[in-house]
Design an enzyme around this catalytic site. Structure first.
Site, short mmCIF file in Angstrom:
data_model
loop_
_atom_site.label_atom_id
_atom_site.label_comp_id
_atom_site.label_asym_id
_atom_site.label_seq_id
_atom_site.Cartn_x
_atom_site.Cartn_y
_atom_site.Cartn_z
N HIS A 288 -5.40 3.01 -3.86
CA HIS A 288 -4.16 2.27 -4.11
C HIS A 288 -2.99 3.16 -3.66
CE1 HIS A 288 -5.37 -1.04 -7.15
NE2 HIS A 288 -5.07 -1.56 -5.98
N ASP B 51 0.01 3.73 -4.54
CA ASP B 51 0.82 4.56 -5.45
C ASP B 51 0.14 5.91 -5.75
OD1 ASP B 51 -0.87 2.61 -6.80
OD2 ASP B 51 -0.08 3.31 -8.71
N HIS B 52 -1.14 6.02 -5.44
CA HIS B 52 -1.87 7.28 -5.68
C HIS B 52 -1.92 8.19 -4.45
CE1 HIS B 52 -3.59 6.16 -9.66
NE2 HIS B 52 -3.16 5.00 -9.22
N ASP C 114 -7.80 5.26 -12.33
CA ASP C 114 -7.41 3.91 -12.76
C ASP C 114 -8.66 3.15 -13.16
OD1 ASP C 114 -4.87 4.57 -12.02
OD2 ASP C 114 -4.53 2.78 -10.81
N HIS D 247 0.00 7.68 -15.96
CA HIS D 247 0.02 6.45 -15.16
C HIS D 247 0.44 5.26 -16.05
CE1 HIS D 247 -0.57 3.70 -12.05
NE2 HIS D 247 -1.86 3.69 -11.91
ZN LIG Z 1 -4.91 1.55 -8.91
#
Ligand SMILES: [Zn+2]
Length: 295
Positions: free
Chosen positions: A70, A72-73, A183, A247
């Protein structure tokens, strides 16, 4: 109690945020220092700035681990990698960087190298080409690194199920251990691998608003992320010496201060809501302190 550098086992939250582009919570990224080694897990937005705030040059990083792809990571990764190659005191990397991550990591590293080919070609006249090389390894469950008494183990978690390969990590050092959830929604495999960990850093999501909105939102997000109630059950079963949320994925009017009360329905042990640059020492005690150096 002060520890020698050789005994140091410390986890620093570089970024505790999620996609919203806010200044107080940068994208997810975590630094783990064990003895002389330093590893970064995920590289969300602002990872380079946070590392620089700590006064740690990217040249000192032994390797990168990605939990999943993802954006955002990973959007902070090109910054760490390229800015960390040039200049001082933040960079000056001169050896290749090992990068472990799920399926797609090799392709991502190859394509990033192609995307920045012009910059790399031009700057390589002034900086050693080795310092910008990426050594990608695609991961499966098991031990990925076992050297100098440091063991890094990865395990599958459940984040968009089979559609998105996603992993958590466990780091063991001198009889102590830290687990990073990555996540995930509530996940038995994580509980299994986190057993006996001193520190559990876990993602969290929460929503608040009108009842209908709330129920709908919660149903959608809790399929892929962990609510405080679910996390409470995880912590109760894992029994870490300290649990820390990172997170923070907050919807509607949900606030960080709501997270601990909501978790208390299922968990009564030590728990903190992470902040960017929170440093957690894992020694005789597991202690968190805020690092306040500004640059
Ligand atoms: Zn994620």
């Amino acid at each position: 109690m002060a520890q020698s550098l050789h005994d140091l086992f410390r986890v620093t939250l570089l970024g505790t945020g999620a996609p919203p582009p806010v200044l107080n919570r940068f994208g997810p990224s975590t630094l783990v220092e064990a003895g002389q080694q330093k590893f970064i897990f995920d590289a969300g937005r602002g990872a380079m700035q946070r590392l620089h705030q700590l006064g740690i040059p990217f040249a000192d990083i032994s390797g990168m681990f990605l939990t999943h792809h993802h954006s955002d990571h990973v959007v902070g990764f090109p910054d760490l990698w390229l800015t960390g190659w040039i200049g001082r005191p933040w960079g000056k990397r001169n050896v290749p960087l090992p990068v472990w991550g799920p399926e797609g990591t090799t392709q991502m590293m190859e394509h990033l190298t192609k995307a920045f080919a012009v910059d790399i070609r031009v700057r390589s006249h002034n900086y050693p080409l080795d310092g910008v090389k990426l050594l990608a390894t695609e991961i499966a469950e098991g031990v990925l690194f076992d050297q100098d008494g440091i063991k890094v183990t990865t395990f599958k978690v459940d984040h968009f199920a089979e559609r998105l390969p996603a992993y958590g990590y466990r780091i063991d050092y001198k009889g102590r251990s830290a687990v990073l959830s990555g996540d995930t929604t509530f996940n038995e495999n994580l509980i299994q691998h986190a057993r006996g960990a001193d520190l559990l850093v876990h993602e969290v999501t929460a929503a608040s608003g009108s009842a209908a909105e709330n129920a709908e939102q919660l149903k959608r997000i809790s399929a892929n992320h962990t609510t405080p109630q679910q996390a409470g059950e995880v912590f109760t079963r894992v029994k870490p010496r300290l649990a820390v949320y990172n997170h923070l994925l907050l919807f509607g009017g949900a606030k960080p201060e709501d997270l601990i009360p909501a978790t208390r329905k299922n968990y009564s042990g030590p728990l903190l809501v992470g902040e960017d640059l929170m440093r957690i020492e894992i020694g005789e005690n597991v202690e968190a302190r805020q690092f306040n150096q500004t640059i």
